[in-house]
Motif scaffolding. Structure first.
Motif, PDB file in Angstrom:
ATOM      1  N   GLU A  40     -30.575  13.581 -31.542  1.00 21.95           N
ATOM      2  CA  GLU A  40     -29.581  13.132 -30.558  1.00 21.95           C
ATOM      3  C   GLU A  40     -28.259  13.861 -30.726  1.00 21.95           C
ATOM      4  OE1 GLU A  40     -27.217   8.981 -29.285  1.00 21.95           O
ATOM      5  OE2 GLU A  40     -28.605   9.000 -30.991  1.00 21.95           O
ATOM      6  N   HIS A  41     -27.907  14.229 -31.970  1.00 24.84           N
ATOM      7  CA  HIS A  41     -26.604  14.817 -32.260  1.00 24.84           C
ATOM      8  C   HIS A  41     -26.613  16.345 -32.270  1.00 24.84           C
ATOM      9  CE1 HIS A  41     -25.429  10.743 -33.162  1.00 24.84           C
ATOM     10  NE2 HIS A  41     -26.394  10.658 -34.069  1.00 24.84           N
ATOM     11  N   ALA A  42     -27.770  16.933 -32.090  1.00 26.37           N
ATOM     12  CA  ALA A  42     -27.853  18.399 -32.028  1.00 26.37           C
ATOM     13  C   ALA A  42     -27.338  18.892 -30.680  1.00 26.37           C
ATOM     14  CB  ALA A  42     -29.293  18.838 -32.235  1.00 26.37           C
ATOM     15  N   VAL A  43     -26.906  20.164 -30.630  1.00 22.85           N
ATOM     16  CA  VAL A  43     -26.458  20.717 -29.341  1.00 22.85           C
ATOM     17  C   VAL A  43     -27.618  20.727 -28.368  1.00 22.85           C
ATOM     18  CG1 VAL A  43     -24.651  22.108 -30.409  1.00 22.85           C
ATOM     19  CG2 VAL A  43     -26.938  23.083 -30.080  1.00 22.85           C
ATOM     20  N   GLU A  44     -27.309  20.762 -27.074  1.00 21.38           N
ATOM     21  CA  GLU A  44     -28.323  20.623 -26.023  1.00 21.38           C
ATOM     22  C   GLU A  44     -29.427  21.671 -26.136  1.00 21.38           C
ATOM     23  OE1 GLU A  44     -29.936  18.436 -23.032  1.00 21.38           O
ATOM     24  OE2 GLU A  44     -28.065  18.021 -24.079  1.00 21.38           O
ATOM     25  N   ASP A  45     -29.082  22.901 -26.477  1.00 18.87           N
ATOM     26  CA  ASP A  45     -30.093  23.956 -26.550  1.00 18.87           C
ATOM     27  C   ASP A  45     -31.216  23.608 -27.512  1.00 18.87           C
ATOM     28  OD1 ASP A  45     -28.698  25.402 -24.722  1.00 18.87           O
ATOM     29  OD2 ASP A  45     -27.867  26.852 -26.160  1.00 18.87           O
TER      30      ASP A  45
END
Length: 413
Positions: A363-368
């Motif tokens: 959930e906290h990772a960048v969108e890519d």
């Protein structure tokens, strides 16, 4: 006198019926409700619903009756405060006054002041309330038996007692200590005369620690007393004078019980890495007291993160942007990713380590990286519910779904 006494019989007790507001004797009530309620119902109504009519024996009596000892005695035995309406001669009469204060100690207010010198009258009234001592003469207050009875009634009598032996006589100590220990917590106070008494304050504090706020400054200056109360409960240091609360030995004793005692520690302790690290190992809450410079210490922060991920909120920006530190942090607690600098939330190595430990860290990772098959597979293998954070395309990807089912993916067979 016999004829007069026969004419002065006390009327039977009456109680008020709450329904018709009329007063009834027991016999009259039974007659009224004999066809309505049974005996038990009438008895219950009499005892629980009806109120006693206040007797006005002497208030409505003639002057002759107010001076008649037999009549007055019968009156005060039923209602001690009727003494106020008795003649002055009766208010001086020892037998009458004793009967009155036995029934209601407050009748002592209406006795003649001469009886304040009567030891027996005062002792009898003290059975009702400690304030009876205020009506005694100084000579009676100095009487050891009266003083003992008064102390056993309430510690508040101490300020009204006379005689230097009260506080120093060993025979009074048990009663004094017991009285103070019993009464002070109820009063939420400690009489001034007792605030410097070590034994009494220790007894009082055992029942209610907050009463330490009344301890005399001179008592706190007794190092043994301070050590004893802080050893018993570190929060007692809250009540110490500022100079005492800064004592290093007392702070050490408090810290042995709780890391929250760091709030008493001097600045140099809060900047001491060894002190804070030892405290954090006991509880991560200790971190909030640490000097700001220590919040950039990787080992210290990792120790706190292992126990409470929320402590990363205290970490400085430089530490949250340090890849080596964040890798260690997410390997301990994957959800630590939420505190990483933006660049590290897009770092594949850091994110993979995080989701492998805690799938929902995706959930906290960048969108890519939500669309990175390897990252998503690692996340759903840890927790299949992490699929909700995958990109739309990967939510229906066969390999990702196989990982959700715990099946091997391409390259794993």
């Amino acid at each position: 006198m016999g004829a007069m006494s026969a004419e002065l019989e006390t009327p039977p007790m009456k109680k008020v019926n709450p329904y018709d507001q009329q007063a009834y004797t027991w016999e009259e009530l039974c007659e009224k409700y004999q066809t309505t309620y049974g005996p038990e119902g009438i008895k219950d109504f009499w005892e629980k619903r009806m109120t006693v009519v206040r007797l006005r024996l002497l208030e409505n009596a003639t002057d002759e009756q107010r001076s008649d000892k037999d009549f007055v005695l019968r009156s005060v035995r039923q209602r001690g405060s009727e003494l106020r309406f008795a003649s002055e001669a009766m208010q001086r009469d020892r037998d009458v006054v004793l009967a009155a204060v036995t029934q209601d100690w407050t009748a002592i207010e209406y006795m003649h002041s001469d009886l304040g010198a009567d030891r027996e009258v005062i002792l009898e009234a003290l059975k009702g309330d400690w304030e009876a001592i205020t009506f005694a003469t100084e000579e009676v207050r100095a009487d050891p038996d009266v003083a003992m009875a008064a102390l056993q009634t309430s510690v508040l009598t101490l300020e009204h007692l006379k005689g230097d032996s009260i506080g120093s006589d060993p025979s009074f100590r048990p009663a004094l200590v017991a009285s103070a220990t019993r009464d002070c917590p109820k009063m939420d106070n400690v009489p001034e005369a007792l605030r410097g008494d070590r034994e009494i304050m220790l007894g009082v504090v055992k029942q209610s620690p907050k009463l330490l706020r009344f301890a005399a400054k001179t008592l706190w200056e007794d190092h043994g007393f301070a050590v004893e109360v802080v050893t018993k409960d570190w929060t007692n240091l809250d009540y110490a004078p500022p100079a005492v609360a800064k004592d290093n030995e007392l702070i050490s004793l408090a810290l042995e019980q709780s890391v929250y005692a760091l709030r008493f520690a001097p600045p140099e302790w809060l900047a001491d890495r060894a002190v804070i690290l030892a405290a954090v190992r006991r509880s991560p809450a200790a971190l909030k007291y640490a000097d700001k410079a220590l919040l950039a210490d990787p080992e210290l922060m990792l120790e706190a993160v292992r126990q409470d991920i929320g402590q990363l909120r205290l970490a400085g920006p430089a530490l949250c942007a340090d890849k080596a530190f964040m890798l260690e942090a997410v390997r301990c607690r994957g959800e630590a990713l939420q505190f990483a600098a933006p660049a590290l939330r897009g770092d594949r190595d850091v994110v993979l380590a995080a989701v492998a430990q805690y799938g929902h860290a995706l959930e906290h990772a960048v969108e890519d990286l939500h669309g990175d098959r390897e990252v998503v597979i690692a996340a759903v293998r840890q927790d299949k519910r992490a699929l909700v954070f995958a990109s739309r395309a990967l939510r229906s990807d066969e390999e990702v779904l196989a990982a959700c089912r715990g099946q091997p993916t391409t390259g794993e067979t």
